[in-house]
Design a protein around this motif. Structure first.
Motif, mmCIF file in Angstrom:
data_model
loop_
_atom_site.group_PDB
_atom_site.id
_atom_site.type_symbol
_atom_site.label_atom_id
_atom_site.label_comp_id
_atom_site.label_asym_id
_atom_site.label_seq_id
_atom_site.Cartn_x
_atom_site.Cartn_y
_atom_site.Cartn_z
ATOM 1 N N TYR A 71 7.165 -2.900 -11.532
ATOM 2 C CA TYR A 71 7.806 -1.855 -10.741
ATOM 3 C C TYR A 71 8.714 -1.006 -11.628
ATOM 4 C CZ TYR A 71 11.489 -5.405 -10.782
ATOM 5 O OH TYR A 71 12.405 -6.342 -11.183
ATOM 6 N N THR A 81 5.637 3.194 -8.331
ATOM 7 C CA THR A 81 4.809 2.133 -7.741
ATOM 8 C C THR A 81 5.453 0.756 -7.909
ATOM 9 O OG1 THR A 81 3.548 1.869 -9.783
ATOM 10 C CG2 THR A 81 2.648 3.375 -8.129
ATOM 11 N N TYR A 82 5.138 -0.114 -6.977
ATOM 12 C CA TYR A 82 5.498 -1.532 -7.029
ATOM 13 C C TYR A 82 4.221 -2.313 -6.769
ATOM 14 C CZ TYR A 82 6.939 -6.132 -5.465
ATOM 15 O OH TYR A 82 7.058 -7.488 -5.317
ATOM 16 N N LYS A 83 3.936 -3.303 -7.636
ATOM 17 C CA LYS A 83 2.763 -4.154 -7.449
ATOM 18 C C LYS A 83 3.167 -5.605 -7.621
ATOM 19 C CE LYS A 83 -0.475 -0.709 -9.199
ATOM 20 N NZ LYS A 83 -1.425 -0.378 -10.266
ATOM 21 N N VAL A 93 0.301 -6.947 -3.099
ATOM 22 C CA VAL A 93 1.118 -5.855 -2.561
ATOM 23 C C VAL A 93 1.063 -4.677 -3.523
ATOM 24 C CG1 VAL A 93 3.449 -5.148 -1.873
ATOM 25 C CG2 VAL A 93 2.703 -7.499 -1.468
ATOM 26 N N HIS A 94 0.902 -3.483 -2.962
ATOM 27 C CA HIS A 94 0.962 -2.245 -3.749
ATOM 28 C C HIS A 94 1.677 -1.215 -2.885
ATOM 29 C CE1 HIS A 94 -1.313 1.058 -6.205
ATOM 30 N NE2 HIS A 94 -0.004 1.196 -6.240
ATOM 31 N N LEU A 95 2.892 -0.856 -3.287
ATOM 32 C CA LEU A 95 3.712 0.098 -2.549
ATOM 33 C C LEU A 95 4.029 1.299 -3.437
ATOM 34 C CD1 LEU A 95 6.363 -2.435 -1.170
ATOM 35 C CD2 LEU A 95 4.291 -1.637 -0.007
ATOM 36 N N PHE A 97 7.137 4.194 -3.829
ATOM 37 C CA PHE A 97 8.497 4.550 -3.446
ATOM 38 C C PHE A 97 8.808 5.978 -3.862
ATOM 39 C CE2 PHE A 97 8.601 -0.020 -3.716
ATOM 40 C CZ PHE A 97 9.520 -0.413 -2.757
ATOM 41 N N ILE A 103 10.121 3.449 0.794
ATOM 42 C CA ILE A 103 8.665 3.293 0.748
ATOM 43 C C ILE A 103 8.020 4.512 1.407
ATOM 44 C CG2 ILE A 103 6.691 1.943 1.550
ATOM 45 C CD1 ILE A 103 8.518 -0.523 1.533
ATOM 46 N N ASN A 105 4.457 5.002 0.824
ATOM 47 C CA ASN A 105 3.046 4.658 1.021
ATOM 48 C C ASN A 105 2.854 3.165 0.798
ATOM 49 O OD1 ASN A 105 0.318 4.853 1.437
ATOM 50 N ND2 ASN A 105 -0.095 6.172 -0.319
ATOM 51 N N ARG A 106 2.168 2.534 1.714
ATOM 52 C CA ARG A 106 1.835 1.109 1.599
ATOM 53 C C ARG A 106 0.321 1.061 1.403
ATOM 54 N NH1 ARG A 106 4.540 -3.509 3.117
ATOM 55 N NH2 ARG A 106 6.122 -2.230 4.116
ATOM 56 N N GLY A 109 -0.747 -4.729 1.415
ATOM 57 C CA GLY A 109 0.330 -5.694 1.674
ATOM 58 C C GLY A 109 1.276 -5.321 2.782
#
Length: 109
Positions: A71, A81-83, A93-95, A97, A103, A105-106, A109
Motif C-alpha cells: 500500500y 492502491t492497497y492489496k 483484497v484490492h482497494l 484510495f 476508499i 473503489n473496491r 474484498g
C-alpha cells in the motif's frame, strides 16, 4: 538508498502531523527504503521514506517470503492502491484510495 532496520545509523525520529513514523539516517531526514528481515533472511517489510517521512510504497511479507500487504502511505493515510494476499499468494483484497485516505473503489474484498 536501502538500509537495514538494524543499522545503527537509522533512527526513529518521532511522529509526523498525521501520526506516521519519521526516520533519520546519521541525524539527517532519511530518503530511501528501510528493510527489516526475519531470522530466516526473508523480508519482514520495506518502508519507503521521503525527507524523513514514511511516504510512498509500504510492503509487508509473510515469513515464508510471500507478500502480505502492499500500500501507499503519507502522513499515516493510505492513498492509491492497497492489496492484501494470503500466505499462498492469493489476492484477497484490492482497494483504491483517494489522497485523503477514503476508499473510492473496491475491486476485490
Amino acid at each position: 538508498m536501502r538500509v537495514n532496520m538494524d543499522d545503527d545509523s537509522i533512527q526513529y525520529a518521532g511522529i509526523d502531523e498525521g501520526g506516521g513514523n519519521m526516520w533519520n539516517y546519521n541525524g539527517v531526514p532519511f530518503t530511501g527504503i528501510i528493510e527489516e528481515f526475519y531470522d530466516n533472511g526473508n523480508l519482514v517489510g520495506e518502508i519507503e521514506c521521503k525527507n524523513g517521512y514514511t511516504d510512498g510504497l509500504q510492503t509487508e511479507y509473510y515469513e515464508n517470503g510471500q507478500i502480505n500487504e502492499e500500500y501507499y502511505l503519507k502522513y499515516n493515510r493510505r492513498y492509491g492502491t492497497y492489496k492484501h494476499w494470503d500466505e499462498n499468494g492469493v489476492l484477497l483484497v484490492h482497494l483504491v484510495f483517494d489522497n485523503d485516505g477514503n476508499i473510492i473503489n473496491r475491486i476485490l474484498g
